[in-house]
Design an enzyme around this catalytic site. Structure first.
Site, PDB file in Angstrom:
ATOM      1  N   LYS A  64       0.822  -1.216   0.000  1.00  0.00           N
ATOM      2  CA  LYS A  64       0.000   0.000   0.000  1.00  0.00           C
ATOM      3  C   LYS A  64       0.853   1.262   0.000  1.00  0.00           C
ATOM      4  O   LYS A  64       1.812   1.373   0.743  1.00  0.00           O
ATOM      5  CB  LYS A  64      -0.898  -0.013   1.247  1.00  0.00           C
ATOM      6  CG  LYS A  64      -1.925   1.093   1.263  1.00  0.00           C
ATOM      7  CD  LYS A  64      -3.086   0.717   2.156  1.00  0.00           C
ATOM      8  CE  LYS A  64      -4.158   1.769   2.191  1.00  0.00           C
ATOM      9  NZ  LYS A  64      -4.629   2.261   0.925  1.00  0.00           N
ATOM     10  N   GLY A 117       6.402   0.923   5.808  1.00  0.00           N
ATOM     11  CA  GLY A 117       7.276  -0.040   5.124  1.00  0.00           C
ATOM     12  C   GLY A 117       7.366   0.212   3.632  1.00  0.00           C
ATOM     13  O   GLY A 117       8.447   0.168   3.040  1.00  0.00           O
ATOM     14  N   CYS A 118       6.241   0.494   3.019  1.00  0.00           N
ATOM     15  CA  CYS A 118       6.216   0.720   1.567  1.00  0.00           C
ATOM     16  C   CYS A 118       6.942   2.018   1.210  1.00  0.00           C
ATOM     17  O   CYS A 118       7.611   2.092   0.176  1.00  0.00           O
ATOM     18  CB  CYS A 118       4.786   0.709   1.047  1.00  0.00           C
ATOM     19  SG  CYS A 118       3.991  -0.905   1.278  1.00  0.00           S
ATOM     20  N   SER A 119       6.832   3.008   2.060  1.00  0.00           N
ATOM     21  CA  SER A 119       7.554   4.267   1.824  1.00  0.00           C
ATOM     22  C   SER A 119       9.055   4.053   1.950  1.00  0.00           C
ATOM     23  O   SER A 119       9.830   4.550   1.124  1.00  0.00           O
ATOM     24  CB  SER A 119       7.091   5.347   2.812  1.00  0.00           C
ATOM     25  OG  SER A 119       5.735   5.672   2.567  1.00  0.00           O
ATOM     26  N   ALA A 133      10.241   2.151  -1.197  1.00  0.00           N
ATOM     27  CA  ALA A 133      10.268   3.034  -2.360  1.00  0.00           C
ATOM     28  C   ALA A 133      11.448   4.008  -2.282  1.00  0.00           C
ATOM     29  O   ALA A 133      12.137   4.235  -3.277  1.00  0.00           O
ATOM     30  CB  ALA A 133       8.944   3.790  -2.475  1.00  0.00           C
TER      31      ALA A 133
END
Length: 152
Positions: free
Chosen positions: A38, A43-45, A48
């Site tokens: 998401k 974590g995804c940030s 990325a």
């Protein structure tokens, strides 16, 4: 889940600008296709940003980075702008590529079971064949592991 040596499943998904992107668009280059749960989550940030910070290393390896989640095109645009991401994010709200690659799986969080994207990265060779699979990756470490693999 798609395995090493298999032909990578084709996809036709929209990028953050609403343009359709297909697997065939990357023929002749290595494709680092990473699936994440998401936009705008910690974590995804971090994942990325780690890909962003290592971007020039991927370019040196003739590799293209593409992130995929089920978030909307608008969400991807905001996420990419906020983090100054120099690579493509693809929107898969219908879970077409997510399911084709086998990353839509049962997950457990705090004892609760639900379906979701298991953080996975595929390295696809210049001819569209899966060369390497990184499963259940750690967001901070994954980009470095992939880059190390590409340079080896």
């Amino acid at each position: 889940m798609v395995q090493v040596g298999e032909k990578a499943p084709d996809f036709a998904l929209q990028n953050a600008r609403g343009e359709t992107v297909r697997l065939g668009d990357f023929k002749g280059k290595k494709l680092v296709l990473y699936f994440y749960p998401k936009d705008n989550t910690p974590g995804c940030s971090r994942q990325a940003c780690a890909f962003r910070d290592a971007f020039s290393g991927f370019e040196e390896c003739n590799a293209v980075i593409v992130g995929v989640s089920k978030d909307s095109v608008a969400s991807h645009q905001k996420f990419a702008d906020k983090l100054s991401l120099p690579f493509v994010l693809l929107s898969d709200p219908a879970l077409e590529a997510i399911q084709a690659y086998g990353v839509w799986q049962e997950k457990k969080l705090y004892g609760k079971v639900s379906m979701g994207v298991v953080r996975t990265t595929f390295v696809i060779d210049e001819n569209g064949v899966v060369e390497k699979v990184f499963e259940k990756v750690k967001p901070d470490l994954n980009p470095g592991q992939v880059l190390e693999y590409l340079k080896a």
